[in-house]
Design a protein around this motif. Structure first.
Motif, PDB file in Angstrom:
ATOM      1  N   GLU A  13       0.827  -1.212   0.000  1.00  0.00           N
ATOM      2  CA  GLU A  13       0.000   0.000   0.000  1.00  0.00           C
ATOM      3  C   GLU A  13       0.861   1.262   0.000  1.00  0.00           C
ATOM      4  O   GLU A  13       0.617   2.193  -0.792  1.00  0.00           O
ATOM      5  N   PHE A  14       1.863   1.310   0.854  1.00  0.00           N
ATOM      6  CA  PHE A  14       2.737   2.482   0.885  1.00  0.00           C
ATOM      7  C   PHE A  14       3.525   2.605  -0.416  1.00  0.00           C
ATOM      8  O   PHE A  14       3.712   3.713  -0.937  1.00  0.00           O
ATOM      9  N   ARG A  16       2.681   1.574  -3.425  1.00  0.00           N
ATOM     10  CA  ARG A  16       1.794   2.039  -4.493  1.00  0.00           C
ATOM     11  C   ARG A  16       1.518   3.539  -4.366  1.00  0.00           C
ATOM     12  O   ARG A  16       1.482   4.274  -5.365  1.00  0.00           O
ATOM     13  N   SER A  17       1.337   4.012  -3.145  1.00  0.00           N
ATOM     14  CA  SER A  17       1.098   5.434  -2.929  1.00  0.00           C
ATOM     15  C   SER A  17       2.284   6.265  -3.411  1.00  0.00           C
ATOM     16  O   SER A  17       2.105   7.292  -4.094  1.00  0.00           O
ATOM     17  N   ASP A  20       2.410   6.135  -7.280  1.00  0.00           N
ATOM     18  CA  ASP A  20       1.344   6.924  -7.905  1.00  0.00           C
ATOM     19  C   ASP A  20       1.639   8.418  -7.858  1.00  0.00           C
ATOM     20  O   ASP A  20       1.167   9.178  -8.715  1.00  0.00           O
ATOM     21  N   ARG A  21       2.386   8.845  -6.859  1.00  0.00           N
ATOM     22  CA  ARG A  21       2.717  10.267  -6.724  1.00  0.00           C
ATOM     23  C   ARG A  21       4.057  10.628  -7.354  1.00  0.00           C
ATOM     24  O   ARG A  21       4.552  11.737  -7.189  1.00  0.00           O
ATOM     25  N   GLU A 172       5.678   3.204   8.569  1.00  0.00           N
ATOM     26  CA  GLU A 172       5.030   4.499   8.390  1.00  0.00           C
ATOM     27  C   GLU A 172       6.009   5.641   8.607  1.00  0.00           C
ATOM     28  O   GLU A 172       6.085   6.581   7.803  1.00  0.00           O
ATOM     29  N   GLU A 179       9.612  10.926   2.444  1.00  0.00           N
ATOM     30  CA  GLU A 179       8.852  11.949   1.731  1.00  0.00           C
ATOM     31  C   GLU A 179       9.263  13.349   2.192  1.00  0.00           C
ATOM     32  O   GLU A 179       9.323  14.286   1.381  1.00  0.00           O
TER      33      GLU A 179
END
Length: 216
Positions: A13-14, A16-17, A20-21, A172, A179
């Motif tokens: 999930e992380f 893919r995020s 995508d960005r 996380e 980021e």
């Protein structure tokens, strides 16, 4: 869902995020995460962050043996070095080829001891000082040796002409810190030559002391 199943889903999930960005493209970037039994889940070699399969993540046991999934990323020396030198402080490692961080690594006036100028409090809080390491061939074991040479004093490094590697207490935190590094690198490039007002030494010290930041 078991804790390992949950961890597998979280990694995908992380990833893919971030894909995508546009934080890492193609088949670049890799993630590892420590499990309750001391083993690791690692993204496979040649895999895209946008198309990871939870069931095919590389699975290592606590002794460092590959016991399941696809072949792991060739950047395992980076990950292993952080787990070895930072111990319980590291529960996950993220490595990207993020554009602005890589660009900052190429500029001759980037401070090799701390690549990020003090533009924002959050880069200091989440990353401390980020060390610039020289260029290594991707997958070169010497990258791990360079991180070991820091003796656990840094949670994040920037590989010249390659990208950031960030370790944190959990997945996380590692993703958010990575980021933050990319966003601060972007701000540094946007404000280069414009004489931005940076945080002064007293403000930096206040952040370091208040949030118990590693700052050596």
């Amino acid at each position: 869902m078991s804790s390992e199943s949950h961890a597998r889903e979280n990694i995908c999930e992380f990833a893919r995020s971030m894909f995508d960005r546009g934080l890492t493209g193609g088949a670049s970037g890799n993630i590892s995460m420590r499990l309750e039994d001391g083993g690791l889940l690692v993204t496979p070699t040649g895999s895209s962050f946008g198309r990871l399969d939870p069931s095919r993540l590389s699975r290592f046991d606590a002794a460092g043996r590959l016991i399941g999934g696809d072949a792991p990323t060739k950047e395992m020396p980076l990950h292993s070095a952080f787990y070895e030198t930072r111990g319980a402080k590291t529960g996950a490692v993220v490595h990207l080829h993020s554009t602005h961080s890589v660009a900052l690594s190429m500029l001759p006036d980037t401070d090799p001891d701390n690549v990020l100028p003090p533009l924002m409090a959050y880069s200091i809080m989440r990353l401390g000082k980020v060390k610039l390491l020289p260029f290594f061939r991707p997958g070169d074991a010497a990258m791990g040796d360079a991180i070991r040479g820091l003796a656990g004093r840094r949670s994040a490094v920037l590989l010249a002409s390659h990208g950031p590697v960030v370790a944190a207490k959990d997945l996380e935190a590692a993703v958010y810190a990575t980021e933050e590094l990319e966003e601060t690198a972007r701000l540094a490039l946007l404000t280069r030559g414009l004489k931005p007002r940076m945080l002064d030494s007293a403000q930096i010290r206040d952040i370091v002391d208040h949030f118990d930041v590693e700052w050596d």
